[in-house]
Design a protein around this motif. Structure first.
Motif, PDB file in Angstrom:
ATOM      1  N   ARG A   1      10.766 -46.903  14.778  1.00 20.86           N
ATOM      2  CA  ARG A   1      10.377 -47.542  13.519  1.00 20.86           C
ATOM      3  C   ARG A   1       9.143 -46.951  12.871  1.00 20.86           C
ATOM      4  O   ARG A   1       9.091 -46.812  11.649  1.00 20.86           O
ATOM      5  CB  ARG A   1      10.159 -49.045  13.749  1.00 20.86           C
ATOM      6  N   TRP A   2       8.136 -46.574  13.670  1.00 22.41           N
ATOM      7  CA  TRP A   2       6.849 -46.214  13.099  1.00 22.41           C
ATOM      8  C   TRP A   2       6.497 -44.748  13.348  1.00 22.41           C
ATOM      9  O   TRP A   2       6.891 -44.172  14.359  1.00 22.41           O
ATOM     10  CB  TRP A   2       5.735 -47.092  13.681  1.00 22.41           C
ATOM     11  N   LYS A   3       5.731 -44.193  12.415  1.00 21.67           N
ATOM     12  CA  LYS A   3       5.160 -42.860  12.594  1.00 21.67           C
ATOM     13  C   LYS A   3       3.674 -42.907  12.271  1.00 21.67           C
ATOM     14  O   LYS A   3       3.269 -43.440  11.230  1.00 21.67           O
ATOM     15  CB  LYS A   3       5.822 -41.822  11.687  1.00 21.67           C
ATOM     16  N   TYR A   4       2.875 -42.328  13.183  1.00 17.52           N
ATOM     17  CA  TYR A   4       1.433 -42.219  12.969  1.00 17.52           C
ATOM     18  C   TYR A   4       1.051 -40.750  12.994  1.00 17.52           C
ATOM     19  O   TYR A   4       1.445 -39.996  13.899  1.00 17.52           O
ATOM     20  CB  TYR A   4       0.671 -42.973  14.063  1.00 17.52           C
TER      21      TYR A   4
ATOM     22  N   TYR B   1       3.496 -44.801   8.714  1.00 22.38           N
ATOM     23  CA  TYR B   1       4.688 -45.092   7.926  1.00 22.38           C
ATOM     24  C   TYR B   1       5.630 -46.007   8.694  1.00 22.38           C
ATOM     25  O   TYR B   1       5.856 -45.815   9.897  1.00 22.38           O
ATOM     26  CB  TYR B   1       5.431 -43.796   7.577  1.00 22.38           C
ATOM     27  N   ASP B   2       6.175 -46.983   7.973  1.00 17.56           N
ATOM     28  CA  ASP B   2       7.225 -47.842   8.498  1.00 17.56           C
ATOM     29  C   ASP B   2       8.555 -47.201   8.116  1.00 17.56           C
ATOM     30  O   ASP B   2       9.025 -47.337   6.986  1.00 17.56           O
ATOM     31  CB  ASP B   2       7.109 -49.242   7.898  1.00 17.56           C
ATOM     32  N   LEU B   3       9.166 -46.474   9.044  1.00 18.58           N
ATOM     33  CA  LEU B   3      10.376 -45.715   8.744  1.00 18.58           C
ATOM     34  C   LEU B   3      11.596 -46.605   8.560  1.00 18.58           C
ATOM     35  O   LEU B   3      12.625 -46.143   8.071  1.00 18.58           O
ATOM     36  CB  LEU B   3      10.629 -44.691   9.843  1.00 18.58           C
TER      37      LEU B   3
ATOM     38  N   ARG C   1       0.539 -46.752   5.098  1.00 15.65           N
ATOM     39  CA  ARG C   1       0.060 -48.103   5.391  1.00 15.65           C
ATOM     40  C   ARG C   1      -1.124 -48.090   6.354  1.00 15.65           C
ATOM     41  O   ARG C   1      -1.389 -49.056   7.052  1.00 15.65           O
ATOM     42  CB  ARG C   1       1.209 -48.939   5.952  1.00 15.65           C
ATOM     43  N   ILE C   2      -1.838 -46.979   6.381  1.00 13.62           N
ATOM     44  CA  ILE C   2      -2.938 -46.841   7.323  1.00 13.62           C
ATOM     45  C   ILE C   2      -4.025 -47.881   7.095  1.00 13.62           C
ATOM     46  O   ILE C   2      -4.707 -48.298   8.041  1.00 13.62           O
ATOM     47  CB  ILE C   2      -3.535 -45.412   7.250  1.00 13.62           C
ATOM     48  N   ASP C   3      -4.209 -48.342   5.844  1.00 15.43           N
ATOM     49  CA  ASP C   3      -5.248 -49.331   5.538  1.00 15.43           C
ATOM     50  C   ASP C   3      -4.689 -50.728   5.320  1.00 15.43           C
ATOM     51  O   ASP C   3      -5.411 -51.626   4.858  1.00 15.43           O
ATOM     52  CB  ASP C   3      -6.022 -48.895   4.282  1.00 15.43           C
ATOM     53  N   ASP C   4      -3.425 -50.920   5.644  1.00 14.26           N
ATOM     54  CA  ASP C   4      -2.783 -52.225   5.456  1.00 14.26           C
ATOM     55  C   ASP C   4      -3.249 -53.174   6.567  1.00 14.26           C
ATOM     56  O   ASP C   4      -2.978 -52.934   7.749  1.00 14.26           O
ATOM     57  CB  ASP C   4      -1.268 -52.042   5.496  1.00 14.26           C
ATOM     58  N   PRO C   5      -3.951 -54.268   6.229  1.00 16.27           N
ATOM     59  CA  PRO C   5      -4.425 -55.195   7.270  1.00 16.27           C
ATOM     60  C   PRO C   5      -3.301 -55.756   8.119  1.00 16.27           C
ATOM     61  O   PRO C   5      -3.503 -56.074   9.293  1.00 16.27           O
ATOM     62  CB  PRO C   5      -5.123 -56.299   6.463  1.00 16.27           C
TER      63      PRO C   5
ATOM     64  N   CYS D   1      -0.931 -54.239   9.336  1.00 20.31           N
ATOM     65  CA  CYS D   1      -0.421 -53.234  10.282  1.00 20.31           C
ATOM     66  C   CYS D   1      -1.456 -52.856  11.335  1.00 20.31           C
ATOM     67  O   CYS D   1      -1.277 -51.861  12.046  1.00 20.31           O
ATOM     68  CB  CYS D   1       0.016 -51.976   9.522  1.00 20.31           C
ATOM     69  N   GLU D   2      -2.518 -53.612  11.443  1.00 17.14           N
ATOM     70  CA  GLU D   2      -3.577 -53.254  12.385  1.00 17.14           C
ATOM     71  C   GLU D   2      -3.069 -53.191  13.822  1.00 17.14           C
ATOM     72  O   GLU D   2      -3.428 -52.279  14.583  1.00 17.14           O
ATOM     73  CB  GLU D   2      -4.728 -54.262  12.276  1.00 17.14           C
ATOM     74  N   HIS D   3      -2.216 -54.152  14.191  1.00 13.64           N
ATOM     75  CA  HIS D   3      -1.706 -54.153  15.577  1.00 13.64           C
ATOM     76  C   HIS D   3      -0.793 -52.954  15.833  1.00 13.64           C
ATOM     77  O   HIS D   3      -0.790 -52.389  16.930  1.00 13.64           O
ATOM     78  CB  HIS D   3      -0.964 -55.463  15.855  1.00 13.64           C
ATOM     79  N   VAL D   4      -0.033 -52.553  14.810  1.00 15.01           N
ATOM     80  CA  VAL D   4       0.826 -51.376  14.952  1.00 15.01           C
ATOM     81  C   VAL D   4      -0.027 -50.122  15.090  1.00 15.01           C
ATOM     82  O   VAL D   4       0.249 -49.251  15.923  1.00 15.01           O
ATOM     83  CB  VAL D   4       1.770 -51.247  13.734  1.00 15.01           C
ATOM     84  N   LEU D   5      -1.072 -50.031  14.268  1.00 17.50           N
ATOM     85  CA  LEU D   5      -1.949 -48.872  14.325  1.00 17.50           C
ATOM     86  C   LEU D   5      -2.596 -48.737  15.704  1.00 17.50           C
ATOM     87  O   LEU D   5      -2.691 -47.629  16.255  1.00 17.50           O
ATOM     88  CB  LEU D   5      -3.017 -48.984  13.241  1.00 17.50           C
ATOM     89  N   ARG D   6      -3.012 -49.851  16.289  1.00 19.63           N
ATOM     90  CA  ARG D   6      -3.588 -49.813  17.639  1.00 19.63           C
ATOM     91  C   ARG D   6      -2.580 -49.269  18.654  1.00 19.63           C
ATOM     92  O   ARG D   6      -2.901 -48.433  19.495  1.00 19.63           O
ATOM     93  CB  ARG D   6      -4.039 -51.212  18.059  1.00 19.63           C
ATOM     94  N   GLU D   7      -1.349 -49.788  18.525  1.00 19.58           N
ATOM     95  CA  GLU D   7      -0.300 -49.329  19.447  1.00 19.58           C
ATOM     96  C   GLU D   7      -0.035 -47.844  19.293  1.00 19.58           C
ATOM     97  O   GLU D   7       0.073 -47.098  20.276  1.00 19.58           O
ATOM     98  CB  GLU D   7       0.991 -50.093  19.170  1.00 19.58           C
TER      99      GLU D   7
END
Length: 484
Positions: free
Chosen positions: A407-410, A421-423, A433-437, A439-445
């Motif tokens: 689903r996700w690409k960092y 990106y939410d693919l 979506r790097i600054d999307d609040p 998505c913070e948990h996704v960014l951590r993962e």
């Protein structure tokens, strides 16, 4: 027909193209471009839906095919002719697959585009590349030079951008020559009843400029090319170098109708390659070698080809440049007609080749792992993500890293803004979506996943020391659980 003997160890025919996208194959969902021979190969083997290159550049990926190492470990970070050739000797001390197979008694041959350290061609019994092709043309009295008659004319000249009709007849085309030479090696090696063979066949196309022989140059009507949603990417909150790439490749001014013409030629190129790959595989089969030969088809990387209004590959990590086709046919061993949705990377090719040949031992140190268990549908622990990298191109070193799940690409961009990106909702990778609040948990993962890949593969920028200055990255990656 030659009298062949079925061997205990299979022959291996490894075919790869240059700069071919995953979605250029009709079996991979191409709505217009037709690849009937590769479709047939897929129906007789396994088609991988999540195969990725380790980096979207020719020389580093080819070195990875040979070594099973990421570029940051084999040392060939950019194309061998970039930066005045400072990387040209880095493979000297690296053990390669053809050397190991040769030592084990395999007949090993290489045909096609090389783009690597000249020293490593000694690993092959037979090595046939551009020089042989130019000698062939010279013997026929044909005055033709790729740099003069294709690159200058169609990449830089007044007839740009990037596509046109070849001056050569189809049978004098470089890739036809490489296919014919591969057929000759199959016949030559097949006569030896005692030893299996390993042949690497590397086609030049469909690399730009897309100069296509008749009749494939007009096979597709440009009006058939549908405008991708990400063509109108507004580049909001994205690295500035993405926009600079449009001008570096002289494509910033191209209108959509101009891109349609370019893409139609690219499709024609892919269908042309499909026909000669079919010619090659059909010859193998007609000589009675199908049952004892593993055929692998893939590409070194993809091509932006107008997506995001970008061209070629370079300082970005979009799907169009990193997602590649991969097909494996192994009669009597692999159930035909499978689709495998596991993540596979170019670093997995080398250990797979050795595994097929019964030579995969613990003393071989690879960044990848053999995909044979996937081919055999064995229950095996396998990564649920994929890691790739980029180190720069031509005049600029520029470090990037990418990790993606289903689903996700960092994308980690040290000199600029990162990307997320939410693919699933945004397959065209338009909305960063790097600054999307939310998505913070996704960014951590995703940062945790990347950090683990860096440590696992000894990536220098993933060391504890390197990351000490980025306490935020480390604190986020270690404090939080994985997201779904």
């Amino acid at each position: 027909m030659a009298n062949y003997r079925v061997r205990d160890l299979p022959n291996i025919l490894f075919i790869f193209t240059d700069q071919q996208r995953y979605d250029s194959l009709s079996c991979n969902g191409a709505p217009v471009c037709k690849t009937p021979n590769l479709d047939k190969l897929a129906s007789e083997g396994v088609r991988f839906s999540y195969a990725y290159t380790c980096t979207s550049l020719c020389s580093p990926t080819r070195a990875t095919f040979l070594t099973g190492l990421y570029p940051h470990n084999h040392g060939l970070l950019t194309n061998i002719d970039n930066f005045n050739g400072v990387f040209k000797d880095v493979l000297r001390d690296k053990v390669t697959v053809p050397e190991l197979l040769k030592g084990a008694g395999y007949q090993v041959g290489y045909v096609g585009k090389w783009h690597l350290d000249e020293h490593k061609k000694k690993a092959f019994h037979d090595w046939i590349s551009y020089d042989s092709y130019y000698n062939y043309l010279k013997q026929k009295g044909i005055d033709w030079d790729m740099a003069r008659d294709e690159v200058q004319k169609f990449e830089f000249g007044p007839e740009a951008p990037f596509c046109g009709t070849s001056e050569l007849d189809l049978e004098d085309n470089m890739d036809v020559f490489f296919a014919n030479k591969t057929i000759e090696l199959i016949d030559k090696y097949g006569e030896d009843r005692k030893r299996p063979f390993f042949i690497m066949c590397s086609f030049h196309g469909p690399h730009f400029p897309y100069v296509v022989p008749r009749p494939f140059d007009t096979l597709y009507d440009p009006s058939q090319v549908k405008r991708p949603q990400n063509f109108d990417d507004p580049y909001i909150n994205k690295p500035k170098i993405h926009l600079k790439e449009r001008w570096r490749w002289n494509c910033g001014h191209l209108t959509w109708p101009m891109w349609q013409n370019v893409i139609a030629h690219y499709w024609g190129y892919c269908s042309f390659l499909d026909e000669i790959i079919g010619r090659l595989v059909n010859h193998l089969d007609s000589e009675g070698l199908k049952g004892e030969t593993v055929v692998i088809f893939t590409a070194d990387h993809g091509d932006l080809l107008g997506n995001h209004r970008l061209f070629n590959k370079g300082f970005n990590m979009y799907e169009e440049a990193y997602h590649v086709p991969l097909i494996v046919r192994w009669p009597h061993k692999v159930q035909p007609g499978q689709e495998c949705d596991a993540f596979v990377n170019a670093v997995d090719i080398a250990p797979t080749l050795l595994d097929i040949a019964g030579l995969l031992h613990d003393n071989h140190d690879f960044d990848g792992q053999s995909i044979v268990p996937l081919l055999e549908r064995r229950d095996v622990e396998w990564p649920d993500d994929v890691f790739s990298e980029f180190h720069g191109y031509e005049t600029t070193l520029y470090s990037q890293r990418m990790v993606r799940t289903k689903r996700w690409k960092y994308v980690y961009n040290p000199p600029d803004v990162d990307e997320l990106y939410d693919l699933e909702s945004d397959p065209g990778e338009v909305m960063n979506r790097i600054d999307d609040p939310g998505c913070e948990h996704v960014l951590r993962e995703m940062r945790e996943r990347m950090f683990q890949w860096m440590q696992r593969t000894n990536d220098p920028i993933g060391s504890e020391t390197t990351w000490q200055g980025n306490w935020y990255f480390l604190s986020l990656s270690r404090r939080h659980k994985r997201a779904d």
